[in-house]
Motif scaffolding. Structure first.
Motif, short mmCIF file in Angstrom:
data_model
loop_
_atom_site.label_atom_id
_atom_site.label_comp_id
_atom_site.label_asym_id
_atom_site.label_seq_id
_atom_site.Cartn_x
_atom_site.Cartn_y
_atom_site.Cartn_z
N PRO A 49 24.72 12.59 -13.04
CA PRO A 49 25.30 13.70 -12.28
C PRO A 49 24.26 14.82 -12.10
N THR A 50 24.09 15.25 -10.84
CA THR A 50 23.02 16.20 -10.53
C THR A 50 23.51 17.28 -9.58
N TRP A 51 23.08 18.51 -9.87
CA TRP A 51 23.22 19.61 -8.93
C TRP A 51 21.82 19.93 -8.42
N LEU A 52 21.68 20.08 -7.11
CA LEU A 52 20.40 20.44 -6.53
C LEU A 52 20.36 21.93 -6.22
N LYS A 78 18.10 15.45 4.89
CA LYS A 78 18.06 14.00 5.15
C LYS A 78 17.74 13.24 3.87
N PHE A 79 16.73 13.73 3.16
CA PHE A 79 16.32 13.07 1.92
C PHE A 79 17.41 13.16 0.86
N THR A 80 17.92 14.36 0.62
CA THR A 80 18.85 14.55 -0.50
C THR A 80 20.22 13.94 -0.22
N SER A 81 20.60 13.83 1.05
CA SER A 81 21.92 13.26 1.37
C SER A 81 21.99 11.76 1.05
N GLN A 82 20.83 11.13 0.84
CA GLN A 82 20.83 9.71 0.46
C GLN A 82 21.09 9.52 -1.03
N LEU A 83 21.06 10.61 -1.80
CA LEU A 83 21.23 10.53 -3.25
C LEU A 83 22.72 10.63 -3.56
N LYS A 84 23.30 9.52 -4.00
CA LYS A 84 24.75 9.47 -4.19
C LYS A 84 25.23 10.15 -5.48
N ASN A 85 24.28 10.51 -6.35
CA ASN A 85 24.64 11.14 -7.63
C ASN A 85 24.73 12.66 -7.52
N VAL A 86 24.38 13.20 -6.34
CA VAL A 86 24.36 14.66 -6.18
C VAL A 86 25.78 15.18 -5.98
N GLU A 87 26.22 16.03 -6.90
CA GLU A 87 27.58 16.56 -6.86
C GLU A 87 27.67 17.86 -6.07
N ILE A 121 23.26 23.59 7.92
CA ILE A 121 22.42 22.40 8.10
C ILE A 121 22.69 21.41 6.98
N PHE A 122 22.71 21.89 5.74
CA PHE A 122 22.94 20.99 4.60
C PHE A 122 24.32 20.33 4.68
N ARG A 123 25.33 21.12 5.05
CA ARG A 123 26.68 20.55 5.15
C ARG A 123 26.76 19.49 6.25
N SER A 124 25.96 19.66 7.30
CA SER A 124 26.01 18.72 8.42
C SER A 124 25.55 17.32 8.01
N TYR A 125 24.87 17.23 6.88
CA TYR A 125 24.43 15.92 6.35
C TYR A 125 25.38 15.42 5.24
N GLY A 126 26.49 16.10 5.07
CA GLY A 126 27.49 15.65 4.10
C GLY A 126 27.24 16.18 2.69
N LEU A 127 26.28 17.09 2.53
CA LEU A 127 26.02 17.65 1.20
C LEU A 127 27.13 18.66 0.85
N LYS A 128 27.51 18.66 -0.43
CA LYS A 128 28.59 19.55 -0.88
C LYS A 128 28.00 20.85 -1.39
#
Length: 244
Positions: free
Chosen positions: A160-163, A183-192, A233-240
């Motif tokens: 579990p990771t917070w960026l 783009k890079f970080t949105s591929q990481l499925k462990n990012v909460e 921008i971050f949200r547009s890639y599905g990042l929470k």
């Protein structure tokens, strides 16, 4: 033989370094030289304020165990992974006492010992300070590659990771870079969760105190609009992101 930790300070009731109320331990020593560092007095190991064993730190943690039961312990710095043996001892003690743990790191130190530490910690707060290697080096004075490998490894082991991303006008606010970072970080499925942290000038006095030149003294705090643009921008890639 008990490993000694070189310690800068600790904070008993932190609320910004992981979930809930936390005991935050700041270790001494860091290989990065971030232009916006607000803990510049942690850079050199020899400038430590205290030297303690993991058990001595644990004794301090246990004094506030009742207050941090909804949170836990975060080890920050400096760069904590400069002291991996100490971290392993401390995280083992936290596990034995049922205390949740977090590691706040730049990901620059990606070694076998770092991997052993990651086995023992519950979650990671990872700073990916830039996605462009040249701009990353300007900001930090070190190479980006290890941090990206570190991030991918956290994904592999499903830790579990917070960026965290510090938004610095003129350094880390370019829209193309923000898209590439997302783009890079949105591929990481462990990012909460992702936190966009606006640059501020609150660490400047420490640079003056230790006699170092603070190159960002004329850099403004980002506007609310700029922060919201990065978050959008971050949200547009599905990042929470944390809703404010």
């Amino acid at each position: 033989m008990k490993v000694k930790g070189y310690i800068h300070s600790f904070e008993s009731f932190g609320t910004k370094d992981g979930p809930g109320i936390r005991f935050v331990l700041f270790l001494q020593g860091c290989p990065l030289r971030c232009l916006y560092c607000h803990n510049v007095d942690t850079w050199e190991i020899k400038d430590n304020k205290m030297i303690m064993t993991a058990q001595e730190v644990m004794n301090e943690i246990l004094k506030v165990k009742g207050f941090i039961k909804t949170g836990g312990v975060t080890v920050s710095g400096g760069e904590p992974l400069m002291q991996p043996e100490f971290l392993m001892e401390l995280f083992k003690l936290c596990r034995e006492n049922g205390i949740q743990t977090a590691l706040d790191t730049s990901g620059y130190i990606f070694s076998d010992k770092a991997k052993q530490v990651l086995e023992l910690v519950d979650m990671v707060l990872l700073d990916i300070k830039h996605i462009n290697p040249e701009k990353y080096k300007i900001l930090t004075s070190v190479e980006l590659d290890n941090t990206l490998k570190f991030a991918k490894y956290l994904n592999e082991i499903n830790k579990p990771t917070w960026l965290r991303y510090v938004l610095v006008p003129g350094y880390s606010d370019d829209e193309n870079d923000l898209h590439e970072w997302a783009k890079f970080t949105s591929q990481l499925k462990n990012v909460e969760r992702v936190d966009v942290l606006p640059f501020h000038q609150m660490g400047q006095y420490k640079w003056e105190k230790v006699g170092k030149e603070y190159k960002l003294k004329d850099t403004p705090t980002p506007t609310r609009e700029l922060v919201e643009k990065a978050e959008e921008i971050f949200r547009s890639y599905g990042l929470k992101l944390l809703d404010k």
